[in-house]
Write a protein that holds these residues in place. Structure first.
Motif, PDB file in Angstrom:
ATOM      1  N   PHE A 110       8.087  60.513 -34.831  1.00 15.43           N
ATOM      2  CA  PHE A 110       8.951  59.984 -33.774  1.00 15.43           C
ATOM      3  C   PHE A 110       9.967  58.975 -34.310  1.00 15.43           C
ATOM      4  N   ARG A 111      10.344  59.139 -35.565  1.00 18.33           N
ATOM      5  CA  ARG A 111      11.347  58.245 -36.142  1.00 18.33           C
ATOM      6  C   ARG A 111      12.730  58.907 -36.119  1.00 18.33           C
ATOM      7  N   ALA A 112      13.695  58.229 -36.705  1.00 18.86           N
ATOM      8  CA  ALA A 112      15.090  58.682 -36.636  1.00 18.86           C
ATOM      9  C   ALA A 112      15.294  60.050 -37.258  1.00 18.86           C
ATOM     10  N   ASP A 113      14.563  60.362 -38.341  1.00 22.12           N
ATOM     11  CA  ASP A 113      14.772  61.655 -38.988  1.00 22.12           C
ATOM     12  C   ASP A 113      14.412  62.809 -38.064  1.00 22.12           C
ATOM     13  N   ALA A 114      13.332  62.647 -37.290  1.00 20.75           N
ATOM     14  CA  ALA A 114      12.947  63.695 -36.340  1.00 20.75           C
ATOM     15  C   ALA A 114      13.938  63.772 -35.175  1.00 20.75           C
ATOM     16  N   ILE A 115      14.422  62.627 -34.722  1.00 19.43           N
ATOM     17  CA  ILE A 115      15.395  62.609 -33.627  1.00 19.43           C
ATOM     18  C   ILE A 115      16.653  63.381 -34.013  1.00 19.43           C
ATOM     19  N   ILE A 116      17.095  63.219 -35.245  1.00 17.50           N
ATOM     20  CA  ILE A 116      18.305  63.906 -35.704  1.00 17.50           C
ATOM     21  C   ILE A 116      18.063  65.410 -35.834  1.00 17.50           C
ATOM     22  N   ARG A 117      16.886  65.786 -36.254  1.00 22.95           N
ATOM     23  CA  ARG A 117      16.595  67.217 -36.342  1.00 22.95           C
ATOM     24  C   ARG A 117      16.495  67.826 -34.948  1.00 22.95           C
ATOM     25  N   ASP A 118      16.008  67.067 -33.976  1.00 20.46           N
ATOM     26  CA  ASP A 118      16.082  67.522 -32.585  1.00 20.46           C
ATOM     27  C   ASP A 118      17.536  67.750 -32.183  1.00 20.46           C
ATOM     28  N   ALA A 119      18.385  66.773 -32.509  1.00 24.54           N
ATOM     29  CA  ALA A 119      19.799  66.860 -32.123  1.00 24.54           C
ATOM     30  C   ALA A 119      20.457  68.098 -32.712  1.00 24.54           C
ATOM     31  N   GLU A 120      20.096  68.433 -33.940  1.00 25.96           N
ATOM     32  CA  GLU A 120      20.699  69.608 -34.560  1.00 25.96           C
ATOM     33  C   GLU A 120      20.268  70.897 -33.861  1.00 25.96           C
ATOM     34  N   LEU A 121      19.008  71.000 -33.477  1.00 29.49           N
ATOM     35  CA  LEU A 121      18.568  72.176 -32.720  1.00 29.49           C
ATOM     36  C   LEU A 121      19.304  72.272 -31.391  1.00 29.49           C
ATOM     37  N   ILE A 122      19.455  71.130 -30.728  1.00 32.07           N
ATOM     38  CA  ILE A 122      20.140  71.104 -29.441  1.00 32.07           C
ATOM     39  C   ILE A 122      21.617  71.473 -29.613  1.00 32.07           C
ATOM     40  N   ARG A 123      22.242  70.927 -30.649  1.00 33.12           N
ATOM     41  CA  ARG A 123      23.661  71.236 -30.896  1.00 33.12           C
ATOM     42  C   ARG A 123      23.872  72.729 -31.090  1.00 33.12           C
ATOM     43  N   ARG A 124      23.023  73.339 -31.893  1.00 31.57           N
ATOM     44  CA  ARG A 124      23.193  74.776 -32.156  1.00 31.57           C
ATOM     45  C   ARG A 124      23.001  75.590 -30.883  1.00 31.57           C
ATOM     46  N   LEU A 126      23.543  74.489 -27.694  1.00 31.60           N
ATOM     47  CA  LEU A 126      24.562  74.199 -26.688  1.00 31.60           C
ATOM     48  C   LEU A 126      25.953  74.663 -27.087  1.00 31.60           C
ATOM     49  N   THR A 127      26.308  74.452 -28.345  1.00 30.78           N
ATOM     50  CA  THR A 127      27.702  74.683 -28.719  1.00 30.78           C
ATOM     51  C   THR A 127      27.887  75.463 -30.009  1.00 30.78           C
ATOM     52  N   PRO A 151      25.268  66.110 -42.088  1.00 29.63           N
ATOM     53  CA  PRO A 151      26.663  65.797 -41.768  1.00 29.63           C
ATOM     54  C   PRO A 151      27.474  67.008 -41.319  1.00 29.63           C
ATOM     55  N   ASP A 152      27.052  68.221 -41.691  1.00 29.50           N
ATOM     56  CA  ASP A 152      27.789  69.407 -41.281  1.00 29.50           C
ATOM     57  C   ASP A 152      27.773  69.597 -39.771  1.00 29.50           C
ATOM     58  N   GLY A 153      26.826  68.935 -39.094  1.00 24.79           N
ATOM     59  CA  GLY A 153      26.761  69.042 -37.640  1.00 24.79           C
ATOM     60  C   GLY A 153      27.686  68.082 -36.918  1.00 24.79           C
ATOM     61  N   LEU A 154      28.392  67.226 -37.672  1.00 26.82           N
ATOM     62  CA  LEU A 154      29.189  66.169 -37.057  1.00 26.82           C
ATOM     63  C   LEU A 154      30.686  66.416 -37.209  1.00 26.82           C
ATOM     64  N   ARG A 155      31.378  66.267 -36.111  1.00 30.21           N
ATOM     65  CA  ARG A 155      32.845  66.300 -36.093  1.00 30.21           C
ATOM     66  C   ARG A 155      33.401  64.912 -36.379  1.00 30.21           C
ATOM     67  N   GLU A 156      32.728  63.885 -35.832  1.00 24.27           N
ATOM     68  CA  GLU A 156      33.115  62.496 -36.014  1.00 24.27           C
ATOM     69  C   GLU A 156      31.962  61.634 -35.519  1.00 24.27           C
ATOM     70  N   ALA A 157      31.959  60.357 -35.918  1.00 21.69           N
ATOM     71  CA  ALA A 157      30.863  59.471 -35.542  1.00 21.69           C
ATOM     72  C   ALA A 157      31.405  58.091 -35.207  1.00 21.69           C
ATOM     73  N   VAL A 158      30.850  57.499 -34.143  1.00 25.60           N
ATOM     74  CA  VAL A 158      31.181  56.142 -33.723  1.00 25.60           C
ATOM     75  C   VAL A 158      29.876  55.355 -33.644  1.00 25.60           C
ATOM     76  N   ILE A 159      29.876  54.169 -34.254  1.00 25.32           N
ATOM     77  CA  ILE A 159      28.661  53.345 -34.334  1.00 25.32           C
ATOM     78  C   ILE A 159      28.981  51.959 -33.799  1.00 25.32           C
ATOM     79  N   THR A 160      28.127  51.460 -32.908  1.00 27.79           N
ATOM     80  CA  THR A 160      28.310  50.117 -32.363  1.00 27.79           C
ATOM     81  C   THR A 160      27.035  49.307 -32.589  1.00 27.79           C
ATOM     82  N   GLY A 161      27.170  48.242 -33.366  1.00 22.16           N
ATOM     83  CA  GLY A 161      26.041  47.333 -33.585  1.00 22.16           C
ATOM     84  C   GLY A 161      24.833  47.994 -34.195  1.00 22.16           C
TER      85      GLY A 161
END
Length: 422
Positions: A110-124, A126-127, A151-161
């Motif tokens: 349940f750390r960041a690495d798993a969250i990002i792999r979830d995001a990649e499955l969702i991205r593929r 959805l879009t 990074p291949d899944g990213l068009r651009e990134a914005v980070i705040t704090g």
């Protein structure tokens, strides 16, 4: 809802992304688009919330930063694994996993690495195309993980704090944090000098007689000091001041005060944060967290309320920390043994890849809040230099919650920075 159309999405993802045939969990995300533009081919913006373990906004219209984002994007608000409407981790669900060692093993996913792999499955699903990501606080740390490993899944990134130290140990994180929290206390007492005596009076009372709280736990002086977690927000000093305003009912602490304290301190809606906060900083070579905030507190005796009361020093509030006493709260008490196992573990995988970040080709813009209480600006600025092509906005105009409270101005500035307009 007024001005926006919301769509629920549910996704089945592997608990362990390296064992795709094993157990699956459910991930929930809410799509938000401006009403009337539902059928337009708008670019997607994934929002990664802070925490860890916190929920993204539950929108009621074009409020806060969403108002600016919806001008350009179709927004996806992700309930990160273990939170909200995704398969949750709570005092009810985690013990069903078995003994504490089994619970801890489950939580390693349940750390960041798993969250990002979830995001990649969702991205593929959805879009199928690269999308934009907006990461706030811990969500920004997740975004740096995204830039490191997908990074291949990213068009651009914005980070705040949320620019993390790439190779900073948990001990180094908290050794840097206590002085920042001290500075916020100084600013608080400068704003409300009359509160110094009020805080000393409450602290002295709690040392002699810890107060029962409505949730069944005790308000000790250390728990009272934890109210300082709000001091890193725009109105945190004001919130704390007004909380103390009617603390007494004769010689006893008032029921109203104790009820508000319970709501401020409770982890009932943030159970995963109690388990994951220190693990945010655990990587290969950093060693086991081993209750880093508690261990390092002894290096800063100015946070010892008893010592302060013995002299003329102000009683200092603490910040965003995980102390063992936190698990005295009934809402997370059943999670303590799993936390003990987790925090003793030292073999954590890397969350960031400095070499990949140094060769980054994804457009990135980041806000570093120079007075940030929760994320060390020095480490953030070092990381900003590491990420190739990152466009940096370093400012003391906002606190850590600038994205939420600026009515879209922070996001607008970063998007214009990202696109070369600033």
């Amino acid at each position: 809802m007024p001005g926006v159309t919301l769509t629920d999405h549910f996704f089945s993802v592997p608990l362990d992304h390296d064992r795709t045939e094993g157990e699956h969990i459910e991930i929930y995300a809410r799509e938000v688009v401006e009403t009337g533009r539902e059928r337009e081919r708008l670019p997607w913006l994934l929002f990664l919330q802070g925490g860890p373990g916190m929920l993204p906004p539950r929108p009621v219209g074009r409020d806060s930063w969403l108002d600016r984002a919806l001008d350009d994007y179709r927004v996806l608000l992700l309930d990160q694994r273990g939170t909200g409407r995704s398969t949750p981790i709570t005092r009810q669900t985690l013990p069903a996993r078995g003994e504490p060692a089994a619970q801890a093993g489950f939580l390693t996913h349940f750390r960041a690495d798993a969250i990002i792999r979830d995001a990649e499955l969702i991205r593929r699903e959805l879009t199928g195309k690269p999308w934009s990501v907006l990461g706030q606080s811990f969500g920004g740390m997740c975004t740096v993980t995204y830039l490191s490993f997908a990074p291949d899944g990213l068009r651009e990134a914005v980070i705040t704090g949320g620019l993390p130290g790439l190779r900073v140990t948990p001990d180094e994180v908290y050794r840097a944090a206590y002085p920042r929290v001290h500075r916020k206390n100084t600013a608080y007492y400068r704003r409300y000098p009359q509160d110094a005596a009020a805080v000393r009076c409450i602290a002295a009372h709690l040392i002699e007689r810890p107060a029962p709280l409505p949730d069944g736990s005790l308000l000790t002086v250390e728990a009272f000091q934890s109210l300082g977690m709000v001091l890193g927000t725009r109105d945190g000093a004001d919130v704390l001041h007004y909380l103390l305003e009617d603390a007494w009912a004769g010689a006893e602490l008032s029921d109203g005060f104790l009820d508000r304290v319970t709501a401020s301190l409770s982890y009932a809606q943030l159970p995963l944060k109690s388990l994951m906060l220190e693990l945010t900083y655990a990587q290969r070579g950093t060693g086991a967290p081993n209750w880093a905030a508690q261990r390092l507190r002894g290096e800063f005796p100015q946070f010892d309320a008893r010592r302060a009361l013995a002299g003329d020093d102000p009683v200092l509030f603490t910040g965003e920390t995980t102390y063992p006493s936190l698990f005295d709260q009934p809402c997370i008490a059943p999670l303590r043994e799993a936390a003990e196992v987790l925090f003793a573990r030292g073999d954590w995988p890397d969350l960031y890849d400095p070499q990949r970040l140094a060769a980054n080709e994804v457009p990135v813009a980041a806000a570093v809040y120079l007075d940030d209480m929760y994320v060390d600006a020095t480490y953030s600025l070092q990381t900003a230099e590491t990420i190739r092509g990152l466009r940096l906005w370093a400012t003391n105009e906002y606190e850590h919650d600038g994205l939420r409270v600026s009515d879209g101005r922070v996001l607008d500035h970063l998007l214009r920075t990202l696109h070369g307009q600033v």
